[in-house]
Design an enzyme around this catalytic site. Structure first.
Site, PDB file in Angstrom:
ATOM      1  N   TYR A  65       0.829  -1.216   0.000  1.00 17.25           N
ATOM      2  CA  TYR A  65       0.000   0.000   0.000  1.00 17.25           C
ATOM      3  C   TYR A  65       0.863   1.266   0.000  1.00 17.25           C
ATOM      4  O   TYR A  65       0.350   2.355  -0.249  1.00 17.25           O
ATOM      5  CB  TYR A  65      -0.950   0.050   1.207  1.00 17.25           C
ATOM      6  CG  TYR A  65      -1.922  -1.103   1.328  1.00 17.25           C
ATOM      7  CD1 TYR A  65      -2.143  -1.977   0.264  1.00 17.25           C
ATOM      8  CD2 TYR A  65      -2.628  -1.319   2.504  1.00 17.25           C
ATOM      9  CE1 TYR A  65      -3.029  -3.040   0.384  1.00 17.25           C
ATOM     10  CE2 TYR A  65      -3.520  -2.380   2.628  1.00 17.25           C
ATOM     11  CZ  TYR A  65      -3.706  -3.238   1.567  1.00 17.25           C
ATOM     12  OH  TYR A  65      -4.584  -4.287   1.694  1.00 17.25           O
ATOM     13  N   ASN A 121      -6.052 -14.160   0.312  1.00 16.81           N
ATOM     14  CA  ASN A 121      -6.396 -14.537  -1.066  1.00 16.81           C
ATOM     15  C   ASN A 121      -6.046 -15.989  -1.375  1.00 16.81           C
ATOM     16  O   ASN A 121      -5.572 -16.312  -2.472  1.00 16.81           O
ATOM     17  CB  ASN A 121      -5.718 -13.572  -2.058  1.00 16.81           C
ATOM     18  CG  ASN A 121      -6.170 -12.141  -1.866  1.00 16.81           C
ATOM     19  OD1 ASN A 121      -7.360 -11.857  -1.943  1.00 16.81           O
ATOM     20  ND2 ASN A 121      -5.239 -11.241  -1.583  1.00 16.81           N
ATOM     21  N   GLN A 144      -7.301 -13.531   5.227  1.00 13.47           N
ATOM     22  CA  GLN A 144      -7.943 -12.278   4.816  1.00 13.47           C
ATOM     23  C   GLN A 144      -8.384 -12.415   3.362  1.00 13.47           C
ATOM     24  O   GLN A 144      -7.579 -12.720   2.478  1.00 13.47           O
ATOM     25  CB  GLN A 144      -6.965 -11.109   4.969  1.00 13.47           C
ATOM     26  CG  GLN A 144      -7.654  -9.796   4.662  1.00 13.47           C
ATOM     27  CD  GLN A 144      -6.797  -8.558   4.871  1.00 13.47           C
ATOM     28  OE1 GLN A 144      -6.729  -7.704   4.000  1.00 13.47           O
ATOM     29  NE2 GLN A 144      -6.174  -8.438   6.035  1.00 13.47           N
TER      30      GLN A 144
HETATM   31  P1  NAP Z   1     -14.312  -1.056   1.532  1.00  7.50           P
HETATM   32  O1  NAP Z   1     -13.839  -0.973   2.923  1.00  7.50           O
HETATM   33  O2  NAP Z   1     -15.340  -2.070   1.169  1.00  7.50           O
HETATM   34  O3  NAP Z   1     -14.872   0.362   1.006  1.00  7.50           O
HETATM   35  C1  NAP Z   1     -14.138   1.542   1.156  1.00  7.50           C
HETATM   36  C2  NAP Z   1     -14.946   2.688   0.545  1.00  7.50           C
HETATM   37  O4  NAP Z   1     -16.167   2.886   1.279  1.00  7.50           O
HETATM   38  C3  NAP Z   1     -14.214   4.007   0.558  1.00  7.50           C
HETATM   39  O5  NAP Z   1     -14.535   4.692  -0.617  1.00  7.50           O
HETATM   40  C4  NAP Z   1     -14.807   4.723   1.780  1.00  7.50           C
HETATM   41  O6  NAP Z   1     -14.788   6.132   1.630  1.00  7.50           O
HETATM   42  C5  NAP Z   1     -16.221   4.238   1.742  1.00  7.50           C
HETATM   43  N1  NAP Z   1     -16.835   4.216   3.094  1.00  7.50           N
HETATM   44  C6  NAP Z   1     -16.274   3.742   4.232  1.00  7.50           C
HETATM   45  N2  NAP Z   1     -17.114   3.842   5.274  1.00  7.50           N
HETATM   46  C7  NAP Z   1     -18.241   4.429   4.783  1.00  7.50           C
HETATM   47  C8  NAP Z   1     -19.464   4.805   5.391  1.00  7.50           C
HETATM   48  N3  NAP Z   1     -19.693   4.578   6.684  1.00  7.50           N
HETATM   49  N4  NAP Z   1     -20.416   5.382   4.597  1.00  7.50           N
HETATM   50  C9  NAP Z   1     -20.182   5.599   3.272  1.00  7.50           C
HETATM   51  N5  NAP Z   1     -19.042   5.249   2.650  1.00  7.50           N
HETATM   52  C10 NAP Z   1     -18.070   4.664   3.403  1.00  7.50           C
HETATM   53  O7  NAP Z   1     -13.097  -1.290   0.503  1.00  7.50           O
HETATM   54  P2  NAP Z   1     -11.528  -1.625   0.575  1.00  7.50           P
HETATM   55  O8  NAP Z   1     -10.741  -0.442   0.958  1.00  7.50           O
HETATM   56  O9  NAP Z   1     -11.231  -2.328  -0.700  1.00  7.50           O
HETATM   57  O10 NAP Z   1     -11.378  -2.751   1.710  1.00  7.50           O
HETATM   58  C11 NAP Z   1     -11.078  -2.473   3.059  1.00  7.50           C
HETATM   59  C12 NAP Z   1      -9.649  -2.844   3.434  1.00  7.50           C
HETATM   60  O11 NAP Z   1      -9.392  -4.225   3.199  1.00  7.50           O
HETATM   61  C13 NAP Z   1      -8.569  -2.159   2.611  1.00  7.50           C
HETATM   62  O12 NAP Z   1      -8.429  -0.809   2.920  1.00  7.50           O
HETATM   63  C14 NAP Z   1      -7.379  -3.009   2.944  1.00  7.50           C
HETATM   64  O13 NAP Z   1      -6.873  -2.711   4.233  1.00  7.50           O
HETATM   65  C15 NAP Z   1      -8.017  -4.400   2.901  1.00  7.50           C
HETATM   66  N6  NAP Z   1      -7.868  -5.057   1.565  1.00  7.50           N
HETATM   67  C16 NAP Z   1      -7.041  -6.125   1.463  1.00  7.50           C
HETATM   68  C17 NAP Z   1      -6.852  -6.761   0.250  1.00  7.50           C
HETATM   69  C18 NAP Z   1      -5.956  -7.961   0.164  1.00  7.50           C
HETATM   70  O14 NAP Z   1      -5.585  -8.371  -0.966  1.00  7.50           O
HETATM   71  N7  NAP Z   1      -5.625  -8.582   1.262  1.00  7.50           N
HETATM   72  C19 NAP Z   1      -7.506  -6.288  -0.896  1.00  7.50           C
HETATM   73  C20 NAP Z   1      -8.379  -5.216  -0.770  1.00  7.50           C
HETATM   74  C21 NAP Z   1      -8.556  -4.606   0.477  1.00  7.50           C
HETATM   75  P3  NAP Z   1     -13.821   7.115   2.492  1.00  7.50           P
HETATM   76  O15 NAP Z   1     -12.411   6.634   2.309  1.00  7.50           O
HETATM   77  O16 NAP Z   1     -14.092   8.423   1.875  1.00  7.50           O
HETATM   78  O17 NAP Z   1     -14.225   7.060   3.927  1.00  7.50           O
END
Ligand code: NAP
Length: 268
Positions: free
Chosen positions: A42, A133, A154
């Site tokens: 990241y 994954n 995860q």
């Molecule tokens: P997510 O958490 O499903 O969605 C994030 C989005 O939702 C952002 O645009 C955020 O906006 C918005 N959001 C958050 N809370 C909200 C609320 N209460 N109301 C409205 N909108 C809201 O997506 P993600 O970032 O893909 O997944 C979460 C975490 O999982 C990642 O950050 C990472 O740490 C991890 N991840 C891991 C992998 C892996 O390969 N292991 C892959 C993907 C993700 P704002 O930022 O503007 O608040």
């Protein structure tokens, strides 16, 4: 087993601006988040470390997770050891609560890669071993070669990707499934069923989505949020319990979408 992790942790992917990222992490910890998820890939570990330092919470109250990546750093034995050291340096900590294999691709070899993870546990630099994954076969192989228990898997999970087989595996084998992209990267928040249930409970679609994810035994969620309003909203999901019939309505959503892909992923 009930997961030792809190139901709601903090995701940080694409929280790229260093000052904003540090501010989100600090605010999250001050609001009560205790599980913070980042990754070498990241590019924000230093900012996450700054946020942790500014929040000034006792280190032993935080659960800090990062990941080693097949491309950013490599997954051979020595690369894993070097990357883990570099991550700790950037984060400003001398141990990690959880270190994941980010993707089982490239040089990933269960024996060699996870052998390095075991060395890090023996050296007290890593408390728990995780993978990300994976599929059930790769999880079986990982558990076979590991001397330490597998602590967490995860994987992407949300109402459009319920991951029933992987959830069952986590429950049967007693490890935690950490649900990433639990809001379907924001797309679940406009789904009619989720919105309808949110209205019924007088809460937000994000809370409904997260409460559905964490209604599964052994599953915790790590929504990414930047603003304090979103951070607070998501943490509040820990107190929301959906009735069985509302959980079932979300189970019945038919849409299937995976948002995160990588060449060579086990499901391809
Ligand atoms: P997510 O958490 O499903 O969605 C994030 C989005 O939702 C952002 O645009 C955020 O906006 C918005 N959001 C958050 N809370 C909200 C609320 N209460 N109301 C409205 N909108 C809201 O997506 P993600 O970032 O893909 O997944 C979460 C975490 O999982 C990642 O950050 C990472 O740490 C991890 N991840 C891991 C992998 C892996 O390969 N292991 C892959 C993907 C993700 P704002 O930022 O503007 O608040």
């Amino acid at each position: 087993m009930v997961s030792p992790l809190p139901p709601i942790g903090l995701g940080t992917w694409e929280n790229d601006d260093p000052a904003q990222c540090a501010r989100s992490v600090r605010t999250a910890i001050e609001l009560g988040y205790r599980h913070v998820d980042t990754a070498e890939h990241y590019g924000n570990e230093s900012a996450v470390g700054d946020g942790i330092e500014e929040a000034d919470a006792p280190r032993d109250e935080l659960f800090l997770a990062t990941k080693v990546h097949p491309i950013s750093g490599g997954l051979t034995h020595d690369e894993v050891l070097d990357e883990a050291d570099a991550s700790m340096e950037r984060l400003g900590v001398d141990y990690l609560d959880l270190l994941y294999v980010h993707w089982p691709v490239g040089e990933y070899e269960a024996d060699e890669t996870l052998g390095a993870f075991e060395r890090l546990v023996e050296a007290d630099r890593v408390r728990h071993i995780g993978v990300s994954n994976f599929d059930v076969d790769l999880l079986d192989e990982a558990r076979e070669v590991l001397e330490s228990p597998l602590f967490a898997h995860q994987v992407e999970m949300h109402p459009f990707l319920p991951q029933r087989e992987l959830v069952e595996d986590a429950q049967r084998r007693d490890y935690t499934l950490v649900a990433y992209s639990p809001l379907a990267r924001g797309e679940a928040l406009t789904n009619a069923t989720i919105r309808d249930i949110a209205e019924q409970y007088g809460t937000s679609p994000a809370q409904v989505c997260l409460a559905w994810v964490t209604s599964h035994e052994n599953v915790v969620a790590i929504p990414k949020a930047t603003s304090s309003a979103h951070l607070e909203d998501n943490l509040g999901a820990a107190a929301l319990e959906l009735d069985d019939e509302d959980v079932a309505r979300i189970d019945d959503i038919e849409r299937r979408t995976r948002f995160v892909e990588r060449d060579g992923a086990p499901w391809q």
